[in-house]
Design a protein around this motif. Sequence first.
Motif, PDB file in Angstrom:
ATOM      1  N   TYR A   1      -3.761   0.013 -14.597  1.00  0.00           N
ATOM      2  CA  TYR A   1      -2.633  -0.905 -14.771  1.00  0.00           C
ATOM      3  C   TYR A   1      -1.372  -0.063 -14.953  1.00  0.00           C
ATOM      4  CZ  TYR A   1      -5.661  -4.815 -16.435  1.00  0.00           C
ATOM      5  OH  TYR A   1      -6.562  -5.827 -16.572  1.00  0.00           O
ATOM      6  N   ASN A   2      -0.235  -0.580 -14.455  1.00  0.00           N
ATOM      7  CA  ASN A   2       1.054  -0.005 -14.828  1.00  0.00           C
ATOM      8  C   ASN A   2       1.914  -1.136 -15.368  1.00  0.00           C
ATOM      9  OD1 ASN A   2       0.650   2.755 -13.899  1.00  0.00           O
ATOM     10  ND2 ASN A   2       0.632   1.876 -11.863  1.00  0.00           N
ATOM     11  N   CYS A   3       2.822  -0.799 -16.279  1.00  0.00           N
ATOM     12  CA  CYS A   3       3.586  -1.853 -16.944  1.00  0.00           C
ATOM     13  C   CYS A   3       4.974  -2.012 -16.326  1.00  0.00           C
ATOM     14  CB  CYS A   3       3.663  -1.571 -18.438  1.00  0.00           C
ATOM     15  SG  CYS A   3       4.462  -0.018 -18.852  1.00  0.00           S
ATOM     16  N   ARG A   4       5.100  -1.677 -15.065  1.00  0.00           N
ATOM     17  CA  ARG A   4       6.387  -1.634 -14.354  1.00  0.00           C
ATOM     18  C   ARG A   4       6.095  -1.799 -12.874  1.00  0.00           C
ATOM     19  NH1 ARG A   4       5.074   2.880 -11.489  1.00  0.00           N
ATOM     20  NH2 ARG A   4       3.476   4.041 -12.565  1.00  0.00           N
ATOM     21  N   MET A   5       7.134  -1.813 -12.056  1.00  0.00           N
ATOM     22  CA  MET A   5       6.929  -1.858 -10.614  1.00  0.00           C
ATOM     23  C   MET A   5       6.616  -0.443 -10.091  1.00  0.00           C
ATOM     24  SD  MET A   5       6.993  -4.817  -9.244  1.00  0.00           S
ATOM     25  CE  MET A   5       7.356  -4.545  -7.509  1.00  0.00           C
ATOM     26  N   GLY A   6       6.068  -0.374  -8.894  1.00  0.00           N
ATOM     27  CA  GLY A   6       5.725   0.923  -8.291  1.00  0.00           C
ATOM     28  C   GLY A   6       6.889   1.492  -7.504  1.00  0.00           C
ATOM     29  N   ASP A   7       6.850   2.782  -7.322  1.00  0.00           N
ATOM     30  CA  ASP A   7       7.841   3.453  -6.489  1.00  0.00           C
ATOM     31  C   ASP A   7       7.065   4.368  -5.549  1.00  0.00           C
ATOM     32  OD1 ASP A   7      10.071   4.555  -5.414  1.00  0.00           O
ATOM     33  OD2 ASP A   7      10.933   5.269  -7.292  1.00  0.00           O
ATOM     34  N   PRO A   8       7.046   4.161  -4.238  1.00  0.00           N
ATOM     35  CA  PRO A   8       8.000   3.409  -3.428  1.00  0.00           C
ATOM     36  C   PRO A   8       7.630   1.959  -3.086  1.00  0.00           C
ATOM     37  CG  PRO A   8       6.634   4.735  -1.981  1.00  0.00           C
ATOM     38  CD  PRO A   8       6.132   4.972  -3.383  1.00  0.00           C
ATOM     39  N   GLU A   9       6.628   1.370  -3.756  1.00  0.00           N
ATOM     40  CA  GLU A   9       6.240   0.004  -3.366  1.00  0.00           C
ATOM     41  C   GLU A   9       7.394  -0.996  -3.512  1.00  0.00           C
ATOM     42  OE1 GLU A   9       4.348   2.025  -5.283  1.00  0.00           O
ATOM     43  OE2 GLU A   9       2.222   1.497  -5.167  1.00  0.00           O
ATOM     44  N   THR A  10       8.207  -0.820  -4.581  1.00  0.00           N
ATOM     45  CA  THR A  10       9.317  -1.759  -4.809  1.00  0.00           C
ATOM     46  C   THR A  10      10.244  -1.839  -3.589  1.00  0.00           C
ATOM     47  OG1 THR A  10       9.230  -1.147  -7.114  1.00  0.00           O
ATOM     48  CG2 THR A  10      11.220  -2.282  -6.412  1.00  0.00           C
TER      49      THR A  10
ATOM     50  N   LYS B   1       0.872  -1.181   0.000  1.00  0.00           N
ATOM     51  CA  LYS B   1       0.000   0.000   0.000  1.00  0.00           C
ATOM     52  C   LYS B   1       0.896   1.215   0.000  1.00  0.00           C
ATOM     53  CE  LYS B   1      -4.031   1.980   2.058  1.00  0.00           C
ATOM     54  NZ  LYS B   1      -3.611   3.320   1.619  1.00  0.00           N
ATOM     55  N   ASP B   2       0.625   2.168  -0.879  1.00  0.00           N
ATOM     56  CA  ASP B   2       1.468   3.361  -0.843  1.00  0.00           C
ATOM     57  C   ASP B   2       0.679   4.563  -0.319  1.00  0.00           C
ATOM     58  OD1 ASP B   2       0.057   4.287  -3.030  1.00  0.00           O
ATOM     59  OD2 ASP B   2       1.809   4.968  -4.110  1.00  0.00           O
ATOM     60  N   TYR B   3       1.389   5.591   0.032  1.00  0.00           N
ATOM     61  CA  TYR B   3       0.813   6.791   0.645  1.00  0.00           C
ATOM     62  C   TYR B   3       1.184   7.961  -0.251  1.00  0.00           C
ATOM     63  CZ  TYR B   3      -0.126   3.717   4.470  1.00  0.00           C
ATOM     64  OH  TYR B   3      -0.627   2.661   5.203  1.00  0.00           O
ATOM     65  N   LYS B   4       0.186   8.429  -1.033  1.00  0.00           N
ATOM     66  CA  LYS B   4       0.500   9.371  -2.121  1.00  0.00           C
ATOM     67  C   LYS B   4       0.504  10.830  -1.696  1.00  0.00           C
ATOM     68  CE  LYS B   4      -0.475   7.020  -6.391  1.00  0.00           C
ATOM     69  NZ  LYS B   4      -1.450   5.934  -6.386  1.00  0.00           N
ATOM     70  N   ARG B   5      -0.277  11.175  -0.654  1.00  0.00           N
ATOM     71  CA  ARG B   5      -0.416  12.590  -0.310  1.00  0.00           C
ATOM     72  C   ARG B   5       0.765  13.072   0.518  1.00  0.00           C
ATOM     73  NH1 ARG B   5      -5.461  14.756  -0.990  1.00  0.00           N
ATOM     74  NH2 ARG B   5      -6.736  13.370  -2.259  1.00  0.00           N
TER      75      ARG B   5
ATOM     76  N   ILE C   1       3.472  -6.547 -14.057  1.00  0.00           N
ATOM     77  CA  ILE C   1       2.201  -5.809 -14.139  1.00  0.00           C
ATOM     78  C   ILE C   1       1.868  -5.358 -12.727  1.00  0.00           C
ATOM     79  CG2 ILE C   1      -0.218  -5.766 -14.853  1.00  0.00           C
ATOM     80  CD1 ILE C   1       0.282  -8.178 -16.582  1.00  0.00           C
ATOM     81  N   PHE C   2       1.600  -4.078 -12.622  1.00  0.00           N
ATOM     82  CA  PHE C   2       1.240  -3.441 -11.351  1.00  0.00           C
ATOM     83  C   PHE C   2      -0.247  -3.130 -11.466  1.00  0.00           C
ATOM     84  CE2 PHE C   2       2.426   0.919  -9.150  1.00  0.00           C
ATOM     85  CZ  PHE C   2       1.239   0.937  -8.448  1.00  0.00           C
ATOM     86  N   PHE C   3      -1.032  -3.799 -10.626  1.00  0.00           N
ATOM     87  CA  PHE C   3      -2.480  -3.573 -10.602  1.00  0.00           C
ATOM     88  C   PHE C   3      -2.772  -2.554  -9.497  1.00  0.00           C
ATOM     89  CE2 PHE C   3      -3.821  -7.268 -13.162  1.00  0.00           C
ATOM     90  CZ  PHE C   3      -2.694  -8.082 -13.083  1.00  0.00           C
TER      91      PHE C   3
ATOM     92  N   THR D   1       1.738  13.253  -4.477  1.00  0.00           N
ATOM     93  CA  THR D   1       3.185  13.191  -4.723  1.00  0.00           C
ATOM     94  C   THR D   1       3.475  11.905  -5.488  1.00  0.00           C
ATOM     95  OG1 THR D   1       3.696  11.807  -2.814  1.00  0.00           O
ATOM     96  CG2 THR D   1       3.537  14.182  -2.410  1.00  0.00           C
ATOM     97  N   GLY D   2       4.739  11.656  -5.733  1.00  0.00           N
ATOM     98  CA  GLY D   2       5.121  10.369  -6.332  1.00  0.00           C
ATOM     99  C   GLY D   2       4.946   9.217  -5.350  1.00  0.00           C
ATOM    100  N   GLY D   3       4.832   9.516  -4.069  1.00  0.00           N
ATOM    101  CA  GLY D   3       4.673   8.469  -3.044  1.00  0.00           C
ATOM    102  C   GLY D   3       5.557   8.781  -1.853  1.00  0.00           C
TER     103      GLY D   3
HETATM  104  N1  GLY Z   1       3.453   4.374  -6.308  1.00  0.00           N
HETATM  105  C1  GLY Z   1       2.688   4.511  -7.468  1.00  0.00           C
HETATM  106  C2  GLY Z   1       3.431   4.396  -8.731  1.00  0.00           C
HETATM  107  O1  GLY Z   1       4.567   3.972  -8.784  1.00  0.00           O
HETATM  108  O2  GLY Z   1       2.842   4.721  -9.767  1.00  0.00           O
END
Ligand code: GLY
Length: 426
Positions: free
Chosen positions: A290-299, A217-221, A274-276, A231-233
């Motif tokens: 969908y994203n076609c890569r890993m998330g940041d900062p989830e990775t 789970k990421d925290y975007k605000r 695949i990032f759902f 924000t980016g996360g």
């Molecule tokens: N943390 C969301 C993203 O990488 O798009």
Amino acid sequence: MRILLLGSGGREHAFAWKLSQSLRCKKLFIAPGNAGTNTLGTNLHFVATDFEAVKNCCIEEKIDLLIVGPEEPLVKGIVDFFKNEDQLKNLCIIGPDKFGAQLEGSKAFSKKFMQRNNIPTAAYKEFTSENFNEGIEYLQNHNLPIVLKADGLAAGKGVVICENRLEAIDEFSAMIKNEKFGDASKKVVVEEFLKGIELSVFVLTDGKNYVLLPEAKDYKRIGEKDSGLNTGGMGAVSPVLFADELFMQKVKEKIINPTIAGLKNEKIDYRGFIFFGLIKIEDEPFVIEYNCRMGDPETEVVLPRLKNDLVELLMATSNQQLDKITVEVDERAAATVVAVSGGYPGEYKKGIPIFGMNEVNSADSILFHSGTKLKDDQPQTDGGRVLCVTSYGKSITDAVEKSKSVLQKINYEGMYYRKDIGYEFE
Ligand code: GLY
Ligand code: AMP
């Protein structure tokens, strides 16, 4: 194995950290990387969208495995570019081709894909200048709030949630008529607003099989309790306690399996992550994106919880052997807290010296650089998100507390981080 990793954020530092632990990683290059990746491999001075430079590096350095961190090179067709290069036909690349990358690169493409494959998502309609007036009429009759999405990539800014119809009409006009996000907003998806709790689910697929990675789970605000600007996360946690076994079973049955089957049926050669981006409404999962890569900062929390050898996993992805892999996950919780530049996500300064990074020597914590560079051996800030600290813990709260105590030893002018990451799980 000689590996080239493209990108420069915290995600790429986490990739470099995990790749360099593999016995199969003989040489690691990162382009362009940051001050953190440089301690694990060799940083190279070109950007991920400079395909010619990537190609020359792959030839000169005899690269076997290319990992594309961010979405932009994938959406611009880096995989296709390499498929057409005779000298590099045997290079293994992690990431979909241009067609598959539309899952992230075009909201309209991904919505149609979901509709064709019966994947639960918000109801929507798409509009361009051709059916602009029809779009205005649609907005006038739409329930509030209204979600507007620029079709193409817009550096994470292309989604606008409008609380009233006038605002929606203004925004819709700005996107289509004034090309607010350039070509990306020539087409706009108008979507029903979904109310629930979000989480990020990741798979690695070889186009036939897939393996599920730890969810996050990421925290975007920018502000505490999820207030203020996007924000980016600002942090991430894993596991996600509300994603219990029953819920994850539904995610597999209703979302992941039909997505992989859809890719296969539609002959989309997808070998990558695949990032759902999901939302849980009552007990049901829906796809937000969908994203076609890993998330940041989830990775930065997913890879620390992954016990498998990442090079082996990626080679199995490239060779369509993922059915032979069992993913092993560290039972401990992981949390990452991101420190940003003062002023972010608005204007901020770069080049501010960072002190105290050498103090991080706890066995339970890892420091990942996001936007840093070295100047005369002194690390400096070089972006909005500067660094993050991931910690393992007995619980999410325990992990967050450890990360915060490490961050207390680091300082630079204007340093800010959220103190409440994981607050729902206390
Ligand atoms: N943390 C969301 C993203 O990488 O798009
Ligand atoms: P995206 O740029 O697609 O990641 O969307 C940014 C954020 O907008 C998501 O993380 C959600 O918080 C929110 N969002 C997008 N689509 C919807 C929707 N249909 N309903 C509610 N929130 C949404």
